[in-house]
Design a protein around this motif. Structure first.
Motif, PDB file in Angstrom:
ATOM      1  N   GLU A 110      16.645  38.925  19.545  1.00 14.81           N
ATOM      2  CA  GLU A 110      17.888  38.834  20.305  1.00 14.81           C
ATOM      3  C   GLU A 110      18.629  37.614  19.783  1.00 14.81           C
ATOM      4  OE1 GLU A 110      17.434  38.755  24.543  1.00 14.81           O
ATOM      5  OE2 GLU A 110      15.855  40.265  24.502  1.00 14.81           O
ATOM      6  N   ASN A 111      19.853  37.809  19.344  1.00 17.08           N
ATOM      7  CA  ASN A 111      20.637  36.681  18.858  1.00 17.08           C
ATOM      8  C   ASN A 111      21.215  35.928  20.039  1.00 17.08           C
ATOM      9  OD1 ASN A 111      20.286  37.019  16.056  1.00 17.08           O
ATOM     10  ND2 ASN A 111      21.676  38.747  16.123  1.00 17.08           N
ATOM     11  N   MET A 112      20.915  34.636  20.068  1.00 23.47           N
ATOM     12  CA  MET A 112      21.426  33.752  21.107  1.00 23.47           C
ATOM     13  C   MET A 112      22.188  32.644  20.391  1.00 23.47           C
ATOM     14  SD  MET A 112      18.045  33.631  23.478  1.00 23.47           S
ATOM     15  CE  MET A 112      18.683  33.775  25.134  1.00 23.47           C
ATOM     16  N   PRO A 113      23.026  31.905  21.083  1.00 19.19           N
ATOM     17  CA  PRO A 113      23.768  30.835  20.414  1.00 19.19           C
ATOM     18  C   PRO A 113      22.827  29.868  19.680  1.00 19.19           C
ATOM     19  CG  PRO A 113      24.636  31.186  22.606  1.00 19.19           C
ATOM     20  CD  PRO A 113      23.375  32.011  22.498  1.00 19.19           C
ATOM     21  N   GLY A 114      22.962  29.792  18.362  1.00 19.94           N
ATOM     22  CA  GLY A 114      22.187  28.868  17.548  1.00 19.94           C
ATOM     23  C   GLY A 114      20.801  29.317  17.163  1.00 19.94           C
ATOM     24  N   SER A 126       7.462  33.578  23.347  1.00 18.96           N
ATOM     25  CA  SER A 126       8.416  34.062  22.366  1.00 18.96           C
ATOM     26  C   SER A 126       8.221  33.295  21.065  1.00 18.96           C
ATOM     27  CB  SER A 126       9.859  33.877  22.861  1.00 18.96           C
ATOM     28  OG  SER A 126      10.189  32.504  22.930  1.00 18.96           O
ATOM     29  N   ARG A 127       8.871  33.816  20.050  1.00 17.15           N
ATOM     30  CA  ARG A 127       8.982  33.122  18.761  1.00 17.15           C
ATOM     31  C   ARG A 127      10.471  33.030  18.514  1.00 17.15           C
ATOM     32  NH1 ARG A 127       6.233  36.300  14.024  1.00 17.15           N
ATOM     33  NH2 ARG A 127       7.520  37.940  14.896  1.00 17.15           N
ATOM     34  N   PHE A 128      10.946  31.856  18.078  1.00 15.99           N
ATOM     35  CA  PHE A 128      12.373  31.775  17.783  1.00 15.99           C
ATOM     36  C   PHE A 128      12.621  31.061  16.467  1.00 15.99           C
ATOM     37  CE2 PHE A 128      11.739  28.181  20.735  1.00 15.99           C
ATOM     38  CZ  PHE A 128      12.356  27.129  20.081  1.00 15.99           C
ATOM     39  N   LEU A 129      13.717  31.456  15.832  1.00 18.06           N
ATOM     40  CA  LEU A 129      14.166  30.884  14.571  1.00 18.06           C
ATOM     41  C   LEU A 129      15.518  30.226  14.777  1.00 18.06           C
ATOM     42  CD1 LEU A 129      13.398  33.785  12.072  1.00 18.06           C
ATOM     43  CD2 LEU A 129      12.193  31.615  12.241  1.00 18.06           C
ATOM     44  N   VAL A 130      15.640  28.996  14.288  1.00 19.81           N
ATOM     45  CA  VAL A 130      16.905  28.281  14.328  1.00 19.81           C
ATOM     46  C   VAL A 130      17.326  28.075  12.876  1.00 19.81           C
ATOM     47  CG1 VAL A 130      18.128  26.239  15.157  1.00 19.81           C
ATOM     48  CG2 VAL A 130      16.153  27.103  16.438  1.00 19.81           C
ATOM     49  N   PRO A 131      18.424  28.698  12.434  1.00 21.39           N
ATOM     50  CA  PRO A 131      18.861  28.570  11.040  1.00 21.39           C
ATOM     51  C   PRO A 131      19.192  27.116  10.680  1.00 21.39           C
ATOM     52  CG  PRO A 131      20.066  30.324  12.151  1.00 21.39           C
ATOM     53  CD  PRO A 131      19.314  29.567  13.209  1.00 21.39           C
ATOM     54  N   PRO A 132      19.102  26.763   9.392  1.00 23.47           N
ATOM     55  CA  PRO A 132      19.443  25.402   8.973  1.00 23.47           C
ATOM     56  C   PRO A 132      20.822  24.986   9.483  1.00 23.47           C
ATOM     57  CG  PRO A 132      18.503  26.613   7.142  1.00 23.47           C
ATOM     58  CD  PRO A 132      18.706  27.609   8.255  1.00 23.47           C
ATOM     59  N   GLY A 133      20.890  23.815  10.088  1.00 22.72           N
ATOM     60  CA  GLY A 133      22.146  23.273  10.590  1.00 22.72           C
ATOM     61  C   GLY A 133      22.568  23.772  11.958  1.00 22.72           C
ATOM     62  N   THR A 171      22.260  24.622  16.102  1.00 24.17           N
ATOM     63  CA  THR A 171      21.783  23.957  17.316  1.00 24.17           C
ATOM     64  C   THR A 171      21.740  24.980  18.443  1.00 24.17           C
ATOM     65  OG1 THR A 171      22.740  21.843  16.640  1.00 24.17           O
ATOM     66  CG2 THR A 171      22.249  22.107  18.984  1.00 24.17           C
ATOM     67  N   SER A 172      20.644  24.990  19.190  1.00 22.17           N
ATOM     68  CA  SER A 172      20.525  25.891  20.341  1.00 22.17           C
ATOM     69  C   SER A 172      21.393  25.393  21.482  1.00 22.17           C
ATOM     70  CB  SER A 172      19.066  25.967  20.794  1.00 22.17           C
ATOM     71  OG  SER A 172      18.667  24.739  21.384  1.00 22.17           O
ATOM     72  N   GLU A 173      21.628  26.255  22.433  1.00 26.10           N
ATOM     73  CA  GLU A 173      22.291  25.854  23.673  1.00 26.10           C
ATOM     74  C   GLU A 173      21.322  24.965  24.459  1.00 26.10           C
ATOM     75  OE1 GLU A 173      25.433  26.857  25.077  1.00 26.10           O
ATOM     76  OE2 GLU A 173      25.770  27.341  22.971  1.00 26.10           O
TER      77      GLU A 173
END
Length: 114
Positions: A13-17, A39-46, A48-50
């Motif tokens: 599920e795409n969430m902000p950041g 869960s497992r989550f990925l944060v792309p380079p650069g 920021t999550s909410e």
């Protein structure tokens, strides 16, 4: 007594950041569900999550990548092998700072009164 149940991860599920995949624990009735969710989550380079803040306790296990966590006014650098614990209602937000995505496993549960 039953053996282990293989844990799967649902579609992202795409969430902000970040993109989040929630854990699934096999077909209903196959095993007693654990007392936590994950869960497992990925944060792309650069990216920021909410900011996040909730009534559950949470542990993050960093698998790969590097980042910084802003939590309760403090900034912490994180990388592979790091584990972080968030008590209920402690705000937290993560930024991926490396060249590769930051990959984190998250487990959360409702604390029991002591």
């Amino acid at each position: 007594m039953t053996g282990p149940v293989k844990v799967g991860f649902g579609p992202a599920e795409n969430m902000p950041g970040m993109a989040v995949e929630y854990m699934s624990f096999g077909p209903e009735g196959q095993a007693v569900p654990p007392p936590f969710k994950g869960s497992r989550f990925l944060v792309p380079p650069g990216a920021t999550s909410e900011p996040d803040e909730h009534a559950v306790a949470e542990i993050w296990l960093v698998r790969s990548g590097t980042g910084t966590v802003l939590s309760a006014g403090s900034r912490t650098h994180i990388g592979p092998g790091d584990a972080l614990y968030y008590p209920p209602w402690v705000p937290h937000q993560v930024t991926s700072t490396g060249e590769d995505p930051l990959e984190v496993f998250s487990l959360w549960w409702t604390p029991q009164p002591q």
